[in-house]
Enzyme design. Sequence first.
Site, PDB file in Angstrom:
ATOM      1  N   LYS A 292      38.600  49.541  46.595  1.00  0.00           N
ATOM      2  CA  LYS A 292      38.811  48.104  46.760  1.00  0.00           C
ATOM      3  C   LYS A 292      40.284  47.771  46.599  1.00  0.00           C
ATOM      4  O   LYS A 292      40.919  48.182  45.627  1.00  0.00           O
ATOM      5  CB  LYS A 292      37.998  47.314  45.728  1.00  0.00           C
ATOM      6  CG  LYS A 292      38.277  45.816  45.745  1.00  0.00           C
ATOM      7  CD  LYS A 292      37.678  45.122  44.530  1.00  0.00           C
ATOM      8  CE  LYS A 292      38.093  43.659  44.486  1.00  0.00           C
ATOM      9  NZ  LYS A 292      37.660  42.992  43.239  1.00  0.00           N
TER      10      LYS A 292
ATOM     11  N   HIS B 149      44.691  45.503  42.496  1.00  0.00           N
ATOM     12  CA  HIS B 149      44.942  44.089  42.752  1.00  0.00           C
ATOM     13  C   HIS B 149      46.430  43.790  42.653  1.00  0.00           C
ATOM     14  O   HIS B 149      47.109  44.303  41.762  1.00  0.00           O
ATOM     15  CB  HIS B 149      44.199  43.212  41.744  1.00  0.00           C
ATOM     16  CG  HIS B 149      42.716  43.399  41.757  1.00  0.00           C
ATOM     17  ND1 HIS B 149      42.099  44.498  41.200  1.00  0.00           N
ATOM     18  CD2 HIS B 149      41.733  42.623  42.279  1.00  0.00           C
ATOM     19  CE1 HIS B 149      40.787  44.394  41.373  1.00  0.00           C
ATOM     20  NE2 HIS B 149      40.542  43.272  42.018  1.00  0.00           N
TER      21      HIS B 149
ATOM     22  N   GLU C 223      45.993  43.088  35.798  1.00  0.00           N
ATOM     23  CA  GLU C 223      45.477  42.723  37.118  1.00  0.00           C
ATOM     24  C   GLU C 223      44.658  41.438  37.059  1.00  0.00           C
ATOM     25  O   GLU C 223      43.680  41.267  37.795  1.00  0.00           O
ATOM     26  CB  GLU C 223      44.693  43.888  37.724  1.00  0.00           C
ATOM     27  CG  GLU C 223      45.566  45.118  37.901  1.00  0.00           C
ATOM     28  CD  GLU C 223      45.021  46.153  38.867  1.00  0.00           C
ATOM     29  OE1 GLU C 223      44.100  45.838  39.632  1.00  0.00           O
ATOM     30  OE2 GLU C 223      45.538  47.288  38.850  1.00  0.00           O
TER      31      GLU C 223
END
Length: 256
Positions: free
Chosen positions: A168, A141, A85
């Site tokens: 997130k 991500h 990531e």
Amino acid sequence: MAGVAVGSVVLGEGTPKVLVPLTGASLAEVAAQASAAAEGGADIIEWRVDLFGDHAPAAVVVALRAIADAAGAVPLLVTFRTAAEGGSAITPDAYEALYGAVIDSGLAGAVDVELAFDEASGDAVIDAAQDAGLAVIGSFHDFAATPTASELVSRCEAMWRRGCDVAKVAVMPTSPDDVLTLLAASRALAVLRPGRPVLAISMGPLGVVTRLAGGVFGSCATFAMVGKASAPGQVPIDELRPVLRLIDAGLAPRGP
């Protein structure tokens, strides 16, 4: 909305909080960056340990102590971004040992655990952090594309099921429609899970609007830079703050 405390800062309450990353490779660099971030008005300082020159747990704790001294009252989020990531390679055992040393030090207010990394070591970090009273930010991500809104929602739900306090997602748009997809996912989560803070970012030039106005759609925080950016599209904190204040004033209730 219920919030999640990272030190004295509460994610999920009030104006979106501003996180500033430390990207230095040496102890002197990260200490100087931490001082600049604190002076620049960061709400939370994120230390990107994967960018640091020594990943041995003892060296990480020494650097973390210097960062904490330089940061003063600003709470610290410690992140090891893995190679998959956008960060550095690390084994599951080393990942768990590094975070274990960080948690035991008592110097951090939160840690980041990637959803896609080794599940057993990630779960061990989550358990240890929560036992120590630290917040856990789960993360996903994608530096190449933007998954569908339903996929982003599903990934956030998976983070919460594993015990993360904040979810997130940071993705790369290839069109304005991708930015709308990210914002739609953030808004859906804010409506469906009002007690679960979400940090949603669309990266790169197209996604800058999400760093500025993500709070309108439910994002609890944003990232800004003091010096070097840690991801595409980050803006300087001194340019971001006035925009956040302007948006906050626009959303404030008005009298008759």
